[in-house]
Structures are given as structure tokens and as C-alpha cells.
Scaffold this active site. Sequence first.
Site, mmCIF file in Angstrom:
data_model
loop_
_atom_site.group_PDB
_atom_site.id
_atom_site.type_symbol
_atom_site.label_atom_id
_atom_site.label_comp_id
_atom_site.label_asym_id
_atom_site.label_seq_id
_atom_site.Cartn_x
_atom_site.Cartn_y
_atom_site.Cartn_z
ATOM 1 N NE ARG A 157 6.318 6.540 0.784
ATOM 2 C CZ ARG A 157 5.511 6.325 1.561
ATOM 3 N NH1 ARG A 157 4.502 5.481 1.420
ATOM 4 N NH2 ARG A 157 5.663 6.877 3.036
ATOM 5 C CE LYS A 169 -2.751 1.419 3.900
ATOM 6 N NZ LYS A 169 -2.575 2.412 4.241
ATOM 7 N NE ARG A 207 -5.687 8.475 10.525
ATOM 8 C CZ ARG A 207 -5.233 7.839 9.533
ATOM 9 N NH1 ARG A 207 -5.724 7.065 8.706
ATOM 10 N NH2 ARG A 207 -3.813 7.552 10.077
ATOM 11 N NE ARG A 251 -2.487 -1.336 8.830
ATOM 12 C CZ ARG A 251 -1.897 -1.787 7.360
ATOM 13 N NH1 ARG A 251 -2.242 -3.020 7.084
ATOM 14 N NH2 ARG A 251 -1.527 -0.778 6.636
ATOM 15 C CD GLN A 297 0.234 8.690 6.885
ATOM 16 O OE1 GLN A 297 -0.074 9.469 7.322
ATOM 17 N NE2 GLN A 297 -0.285 7.360 6.563
ATOM 18 N N GLY A 343 -5.063 8.173 4.999
ATOM 19 C CA GLY A 343 -4.416 9.288 5.363
ATOM 20 C C GLY A 343 -3.238 9.347 4.666
ATOM 21 N NE ARG A 402 -5.394 0.489 13.055
ATOM 22 C CZ ARG A 402 -4.774 0.506 11.782
ATOM 23 N NH1 ARG A 402 -3.329 0.518 11.976
ATOM 24 N NH2 ARG A 402 -5.320 0.845 10.638
ATOM 25 C CE LYS A 454 -0.552 4.781 12.738
ATOM 26 N NZ LYS A 454 -0.083 5.435 11.610
ATOM 27 C CG ASP A 471 0.807 0.344 9.593
ATOM 28 O OD1 ASP A 471 0.328 1.193 10.235
ATOM 29 O OD2 ASP A 471 1.217 0.678 8.418
HETATM 30 C C1 S3P Z 1 2.541 5.132 6.223
HETATM 31 C C2 S3P Z 1 3.120 5.434 7.277
HETATM 32 C C3 S3P Z 1 2.588 5.023 8.656
HETATM 33 C C4 S3P Z 1 1.648 3.804 8.410
HETATM 34 C C5 S3P Z 1 0.618 4.219 7.487
HETATM 35 C C6 S3P Z 1 1.238 4.129 6.027
HETATM 36 C C7 S3P Z 1 3.064 5.471 4.787
HETATM 37 O O1 S3P Z 1 1.807 6.329 9.158
HETATM 38 O O2 S3P Z 1 0.876 3.879 9.767
HETATM 39 O O3 S3P Z 1 -0.219 2.999 7.418
HETATM 40 O O4 S3P Z 1 2.949 4.811 3.875
HETATM 41 O O5 S3P Z 1 4.139 6.290 4.913
HETATM 42 P P1 S3P Z 1 2.533 7.500 9.926
HETATM 43 O O6 S3P Z 1 3.521 8.051 8.979
HETATM 44 O O7 S3P Z 1 1.661 8.348 10.164
HETATM 45 O O8 S3P Z 1 3.236 7.013 11.081
#
Ligand code: S3P
Length: 426
Positions: free
Chosen positions: A26, A21, A121, A386, A167, A93, A344, A340, A313
Site C-alpha cells: 500500500r 507485506k 487466481r 506459506r 484486496q 495477488g 491451501r 490462495k 494467512d
Molecule cells: C491481503 C489480503 C488477504 C490476504 C493476502 C493479503 C492484503 O487477501 O490473504 O495475503 O494485503 O490486503 P484477500 O483480501 O483476498 O482476502
Amino acid sequence: MRKQISPATSVSGAIQLPGDKSISHRYGMLAAIAEGATKISNYSSGADCQSTLGCMRALGAGIEKQDSTVCIHGHGLDGLHEPAAALDAGNSGSTIRMLSGILAAQPFVTTIGGDESLSKRPMARIMTPLGQMGAHIEARENRFPPLTIHGGKLHPIDYTLPVASAQVKSCVLIAGLFADGRTTVHEPLRTRDHTELALREFGADVDVDRLSITVTGRPRLEGRELRVPGDLSSAAFFLVAALIVPESSLTIHGVGLNPTRSALLDFLAEMGAQIKILDVSSSGGELIGDVLIRKSPIRGGVLEKARTAALIDEIPVLAVLGAASEEGLVVRDASELRVKETDRIATIAENFRRMGLAIELQEDGFAVPGKQQFHAAEVDSFGDHRIAMAFSIAALAADGPCTILGADAASVSFPEFFDTLQRVAE
Ligand code: S3P
């Protein structure tokens, strides 16, 4: 959707998983701001990654899909156009946070929002650095989606992340592509580095010096052919299934083994799991291999600090493993779990309660005693993919059939989850 899951006596065979994912998002975004065609195979089938494609299409990228192969025609860094309506990030997110880095640099105003969960969020974490780069962003109560992003010319920044978040790091690095000069992000802990690897694949100049990452602005990004590895976070559900169901032996082909993601395999091995990795290769700078796992006695363990961040995750399904382990699982430093797709810590605890499992809660973690019997129950995804999948795995080890309410949430990252489970669980 309600799904009934019966107890299993074995989880065996060989499976292949949809594309990662994180990497799919990206590749999808960068392809749309690169010049020319990008062909992405094994693009994630999850709804989240489809949300990213929907947004990029609305911004003017040409996108064709055939099964899991996606072709994206980008028109370069300045090739996007104003969307006709607000962008919909759905439950994702990653989409709203990383795409905001692109939207902040556009010569138009964009609104981006999503579903009820996404609307709760926190977004201040991206609004602060993008504001420092020159963007003006409005948000509900100054911190929640929908965001209205008044883009424009950005300047480079040197930014220290207050939370370890891939992220947010990615949002700033992607925004840095549009700024004249060098943008640097300092991380408190190493987080997944898919953006750095993908940027290099598309031709950007990225320097990594321990926890500091610098991107040079205004690169020429070029379309290319890419393959997304199988999603290790999706594999986690099947790895745990094979560890808690008696006669299990499972092979998962073509899984992403990027070292910033593979702490899961080290942790499982440390706790006693018999795991083998075979046929390792690399594609687009990402490691890929086959993972073999056999039912093994699991001791239990402690997750804290950097390890908690690296496994964030996977914690819902590791909680399930902890309850089946010899000594249980303690999770600390996990306050990010509260923000999240659901809180969770609360949704794990509620489903534990329904299955008759003990769990002790803290504000930033929990402790699960080991050697617990899972009882048949009606559990709930609470709309979180999840949580749906973690408790479907718990159901395999219960003393009778369980019902998963809101099971369709799994399709956010893994629409084929229940079909795959049915093929390997007996
Ligand atoms: C992700 C980063 C994580 C992860 C999310 C995907 C990403 O979040 O929990 O499922 O693809 O960069 P955070 O960057 O908010 O920790």
C-alpha cells in the site's frame, strides 16, 4: 531449492522481522501517486513487494532503494505514464488486484499478469466493481490474469463486497481516489484496514462507519516518511515454532499489532499460549510492539466465520499447531483457502499425509486431531511461500530430519526466513 530441517530442542532468543507485506504494498503504490518524495523504512524484502515496486517504476515513479529503505518520487494522481511493456505482478495477488484500481483510471491501456500460480487466481471480484466505475477490462476466460485494462475516467460507486476481501476493498477505494465524488465500500466482515490508515497518512479523506468505508475522490496526496511494522503473519511461523518445540522462549521485536490483524495473538492466548506484548507504540496509524512467547501447552480450538477470515494467512501454520495441540483444530468457512497461492486445503492435506498426520477435509475447511507425532518426511511447498514456511516449522517437531522441496518459495514474503530460523532453533 531443497532445504533440510532437523528437529529442534529449543527456539529461543530475539528476532526482528521484515516489514509487513500488506502495508508495504500500500505504501509503495500510494507513494507513486502522491506528490513529492516518500521515504519508507523497513519496506518488505519479499519478492511480492518488489513486484509492486517494479510495476510502479515501469509506470514512471522514481524509486531508489538502500537495504530496506525505499524512496519513491511520485508525480501526483495524474503523474503516471504508459509502461513500455506488460506489467509483471509475479506471484502477488495484492499487486495485481490493488494496482488494477490505479490502472483503471489511467488514460492508457495496460496489461498486467504474473506467474503460473497468479494466472489461476480469480479476478472477477475486482473486474466487476471496476467495470461499474467505467473501466473496461479483458481477462483470460473473462476471469484470470493477464488482465488488459482500458483505463479512463471513473465514476464513484457504492459497492457491497460479495466476499470479505481486503484486496478488493482496497482496489475499489484506490480507484475511488480518481473519481469525482465519494466512493463507498460495504464489507460483510471487517477485513484488514491498512489501506484506510495509509490513505489518511497520505492526506486522503476517509470515513469509516462500522463496515462502510467512504473515500473522497481527487485528494491531494502528499509524500511523507513512513516506517513499516514487522510482519505479524511472518511472526506467526516463529510463534508456532516456540509453542511446539520444548524449551522455547522467544522475543519478536517491532511487530505490527493492528487490531484487524492481531486476532492471531488472541486465538493463541485463548488456546493457552503464554504471550506478552510490551512497548506498544504507533507509526503511520499502525500499532507496533514486542511480542514475547514461551512454550506452553496448547488446548486446540475452532476457527470459523469472522475469525477464519481474520486468520486466513495464518491457517497453514495453525494447522501444524493444531496437530501438536491437546484437542486439535477445526477450521470452517475457509473456502478462500482454495484460491490462495495454492489450494491451501489441498497442499496442507498432502503434506500432512507425507508426515503421517491425520486430517479430515471438507470443501471449506478441515479438522486436525491433536496429540499427533510428526514423522520425518519429504514435504513440498508446491511453490507457496506459506506452505514452505509452515512445514519447515512442522519439521522442527518431527522424529527426524525433513526435506522441504521448493523451499525458496519462502522468499515471496520472507527471504530471511531460513536464516532467522537457523539463528533461533537449536
Ligand atoms: C491481503 C489480503 C488477504 C490476504 C493476502 C493479503 C492484503 O487477501 O490473504 O495475503 O494485503 O490486503 P484477500 O483480501 O483476498 O482476502
